[in-house]
Design a protein around this motif. Structure first.
Motif, PDB file in Angstrom:
ATOM      1  N   LEU A  18       0.946  -1.178  -0.184  1.00  0.00           N
ATOM      2  CA  LEU A  18      -0.143  -0.013   0.004  1.00  0.00           C
ATOM      3  C   LEU A  18       0.931   1.130  -0.044  1.00  0.00           C
ATOM      4  O   LEU A  18       0.650   2.089  -0.908  1.00  0.00           O
ATOM      5  N   ALA A  19       1.954   1.073   0.873  1.00  0.00           N
ATOM      6  CA  ALA A  19       2.756   2.444   0.890  1.00  0.00           C
ATOM      7  C   ALA A  19       3.606   2.740  -0.351  1.00  0.00           C
ATOM      8  O   ALA A  19       4.165   3.785  -0.555  1.00  0.00           O
ATOM      9  N   ALA A  20       3.702   1.596  -1.481  1.00  0.00           N
ATOM     10  CA  ALA A  20       4.345   2.108  -2.618  1.00  0.00           C
ATOM     11  C   ALA A  20       3.727   2.782  -3.417  1.00  0.00           C
ATOM     12  O   ALA A  20       4.311   3.364  -4.029  1.00  0.00           O
ATOM     13  N   ASP A  21       2.412   2.844  -3.160  1.00  0.00           N
ATOM     14  CA  ASP A  21       1.613   3.858  -4.092  1.00  0.00           C
ATOM     15  C   ASP A  21       0.532   4.478  -3.088  1.00  0.00           C
ATOM     16  O   ASP A  21      -0.651   4.156  -3.359  1.00  0.00           O
ATOM     17  N   PRO A  22       1.129   5.508  -2.473  1.00  0.00           N
ATOM     18  CA  PRO A  22      -0.046   6.012  -1.406  1.00  0.00           C
ATOM     19  C   PRO A  22      -1.261   6.933  -2.187  1.00  0.00           C
ATOM     20  O   PRO A  22      -2.310   7.231  -1.659  1.00  0.00           O
ATOM     21  N   GLU A  23      -0.949   7.202  -3.472  1.00  0.00           N
ATOM     22  CA  GLU A  23      -1.939   8.114  -4.072  1.00  0.00           C
ATOM     23  C   GLU A  23      -3.200   7.491  -4.446  1.00  0.00           C
ATOM     24  O   GLU A  23      -4.170   7.884  -4.480  1.00  0.00           O
ATOM     25  N   LYS A  24      -3.259   6.153  -4.506  1.00  0.00           N
ATOM     26  CA  LYS A  24      -4.239   5.516  -4.916  1.00  0.00           C
ATOM     27  C   LYS A  24      -5.434   5.458  -3.404  1.00  0.00           C
ATOM     28  O   LYS A  24      -6.557   5.373  -3.768  1.00  0.00           O
ATOM     29  N   TYR A  25      -4.608   5.579  -2.130  1.00  0.00           N
ATOM     30  CA  TYR A  25      -5.422   5.613  -0.962  1.00  0.00           C
ATOM     31  C   TYR A  25      -5.629   7.065  -0.542  1.00  0.00           C
ATOM     32  O   TYR A  25      -6.114   7.190   0.336  1.00  0.00           O
ATOM     33  N   ALA A  26      -5.015   8.088  -1.149  1.00  0.00           N
ATOM     34  CA  ALA A  26      -5.378   9.234  -0.623  1.00  0.00           C
ATOM     35  C   ALA A  26      -6.770  10.154  -1.043  1.00  0.00           C
ATOM     36  O   ALA A  26      -7.211   9.614  -2.212  1.00  0.00           O
ATOM     37  N   LYS A  27      -7.156  10.863  -0.440  1.00  0.00           N
ATOM     38  CA  LYS A  27      -8.446  11.640  -0.862  1.00  0.00           C
ATOM     39  C   LYS A  27      -8.139  12.579  -1.964  1.00  0.00           C
ATOM     40  O   LYS A  27      -8.935  12.649  -2.919  1.00  0.00           O
ATOM     41  N   ARG A  28      -6.966  13.129  -1.861  1.00  0.00           N
ATOM     42  CA  ARG A  28      -6.606  14.128  -3.177  1.00  0.00           C
ATOM     43  C   ARG A  28      -5.262  13.672  -3.580  1.00  0.00           C
ATOM     44  O   ARG A  28      -4.274  13.870  -3.171  1.00  0.00           O
ATOM     45  N   PRO A  29      -5.381  12.647  -4.652  1.00  0.00           N
ATOM     46  CA  PRO A  29      -3.978  12.082  -5.173  1.00  0.00           C
ATOM     47  C   PRO A  29      -3.268  13.568  -5.512  1.00  0.00           C
ATOM     48  O   PRO A  29      -3.843  14.197  -6.202  1.00  0.00           O
ATOM     49  N   GLY A  30      -2.023  13.130  -5.565  1.00  0.00           N
ATOM     50  CA  GLY A  30      -1.062  14.221  -5.889  1.00  0.00           C
ATOM     51  C   GLY A  30      -0.673  15.392  -5.021  1.00  0.00           C
ATOM     52  O   GLY A  30       0.113  16.211  -5.156  1.00  0.00           O
ATOM     53  N   ARG A  31      -1.781  15.208  -4.118  1.00  0.00           N
ATOM     54  CA  ARG A  31      -1.402  16.207  -2.719  1.00  0.00           C
ATOM     55  C   ARG A  31      -1.105  15.853  -1.393  1.00  0.00           C
ATOM     56  O   ARG A  31      -0.181  16.093  -0.698  1.00  0.00           O
ATOM     57  N   ASP A  32      -2.194  14.681  -1.150  1.00  0.00           N
ATOM     58  CA  ASP A  32      -1.957  14.254   0.020  1.00  0.00           C
ATOM     59  C   ASP A  32      -0.717  13.129   0.179  1.00  0.00           C
ATOM     60  O   ASP A  32      -0.537  12.395  -0.867  1.00  0.00           O
ATOM     61  N   PHE A  33      -0.065  12.855   1.146  1.00  0.00           N
ATOM     62  CA  PHE A  33       0.893  12.201   1.425  1.00  0.00           C
ATOM     63  C   PHE A  33       2.101  12.366   0.567  1.00  0.00           C
ATOM     64  O   PHE A  33       2.782  11.418   0.069  1.00  0.00           O
ATOM     65  N   THR A  34       2.303  13.262   0.154  1.00  0.00           N
ATOM     66  CA  THR A  34       3.335  13.718  -0.873  1.00  0.00           C
ATOM     67  C   THR A  34       4.614  14.309  -0.277  1.00  0.00           C
ATOM     68  O   THR A  34       5.880  14.111  -0.662  1.00  0.00           O
ATOM     69  N   ARG A  35       4.395  15.095   1.129  1.00  0.00           N
ATOM     70  CA  ARG A  35       5.613  15.807   1.736  1.00  0.00           C
ATOM     71  C   ARG A  35       6.146  14.650   2.977  1.00  0.00           C
ATOM     72  O   ARG A  35       5.285  13.799   3.298  1.00  0.00           O
ATOM     73  N   ASN A  36       7.291  14.963   3.221  1.00  0.00           N
ATOM     74  CA  ASN A  36       7.959  13.975   4.096  1.00  0.00           C
ATOM     75  C   ASN A  36       7.515  14.510   5.561  1.00  0.00           C
ATOM     76  O   ASN A  36       7.870  15.886   5.890  1.00  0.00           O
ATOM     77  N   ARG A  37       6.677  13.611   6.259  1.00  0.00           N
ATOM     78  CA  ARG A  37       6.352  14.120   7.736  1.00  0.00           C
ATOM     79  C   ARG A  37       6.740  13.123   8.573  1.00  0.00           C
ATOM     80  O   ARG A  37       7.179  12.031   8.348  1.00  0.00           O
ATOM     81  N   LYS A  38       6.383  13.441   9.930  1.00  0.00           N
ATOM     82  CA  LYS A  38       6.679  12.684  10.916  1.00  0.00           C
ATOM     83  C   LYS A  38       5.833  11.438  10.841  1.00  0.00           C
ATOM     84  O   LYS A  38       6.158  10.318  11.426  1.00  0.00           O
ATOM     85  N   LEU A  39       4.599  11.613  10.583  1.00  0.00           N
ATOM     86  CA  LEU A  39       3.735  10.523  10.362  1.00  0.00           C
ATOM     87  C   LEU A  39       3.102  10.564   9.030  1.00  0.00           C
ATOM     88  O   LEU A  39       2.075  10.809   8.639  1.00  0.00           O
ATOM     89  N   GLY A  40       3.986   9.629   8.349  1.00  0.00           N
ATOM     90  CA  GLY A  40       3.700   9.390   6.924  1.00  0.00           C
ATOM     91  C   GLY A  40       2.730   8.265   6.669  1.00  0.00           C
ATOM     92  O   GLY A  40       2.296   7.881   7.630  1.00  0.00           O
ATOM     93  N   PHE A  41       2.594   7.962   5.366  1.00  0.00           N
ATOM     94  CA  PHE A  41       1.468   6.932   5.060  1.00  0.00           C
ATOM     95  C   PHE A  41       1.710   5.921   5.852  1.00  0.00           C
ATOM     96  O   PHE A  41       0.788   5.133   6.356  1.00  0.00           O
ATOM     97  N   LYS A  42       2.964   5.314   5.591  1.00  0.00           N
ATOM     98  CA  LYS A  42       3.267   3.814   6.126  1.00  0.00           C
ATOM     99  C   LYS A  42       3.195   3.910   7.877  1.00  0.00           C
ATOM    100  O   LYS A  42       2.668   2.926   8.417  1.00  0.00           O
ATOM    101  N   GLN A  43       3.747   5.054   8.327  1.00  0.00           N
ATOM    102  CA  GLN A  43       3.648   5.166   9.603  1.00  0.00           C
ATOM    103  C   GLN A  43       2.378   5.337  10.160  1.00  0.00           C
ATOM    104  O   GLN A  43       1.778   4.694  11.386  1.00  0.00           O
ATOM    105  N   LEU A  44       1.429   6.038   9.634  1.00  0.00           N
ATOM    106  CA  LEU A  44       0.115   6.294   9.876  1.00  0.00           C
ATOM    107  C   LEU A  44      -0.624   4.668   9.934  1.00  0.00           C
ATOM    108  O   LEU A  44      -1.511   4.683  10.954  1.00  0.00           O
TER     109      LEU A  44
END
Length: 94
Positions: A18-44
């Motif tokens: 799932l984490a390999a392509d988070p755009e499929k699971y984001a409400k706004r593909p191309g915007r959500d889960f694109t920046r490096n955060r403390k709580l990224g897609f996989k960590q979430l």
């Protein structure tokens, strides 16, 4: 290998998939889960699966430890809002 170890391996592989392509699971593909955060897609996803029903602040502290680098509970809520329900449903079907 114990059964629990094999289940954990399968679950972590599914999360990696799932984490390999988070755009499929984001409400706004191309915007959500694109920046490096403390709580990224996989960590979430990993944190969401390990939550035990305590208050959100304690769950964050349990997962990240009681440090100043731990994300806030507001950050957790914001990241969860970006996630489609479909991602969690896919994990349940494994």
């Amino acid at each position: 290998m114990k059964y629990s170890d094999s289940v954990k391996t399968i679950l972590l592989a599914a999360i990696d998939e799932l984490a390999a392509d988070p755009e499929k699971y984001a409400k706004r593909p191309g915007r959500d889960f694109t920046r490096n955060r403390k709580l990224g897609f996989k960590q979430l996803l990993l944190m969401f699966l390990t939550m035990e029903g305590d208050c959100i602040r304690e769950e964050v502290y349990t997962y990240f430890g009681r440090s100043t680098n731990a994300p806030s509970k507001a950050a957790l809520y914001k990241q969860l809002q970006k996630l489609k329900d479909r991602a969690i449903k896919l994990l349940r079907t494994i």
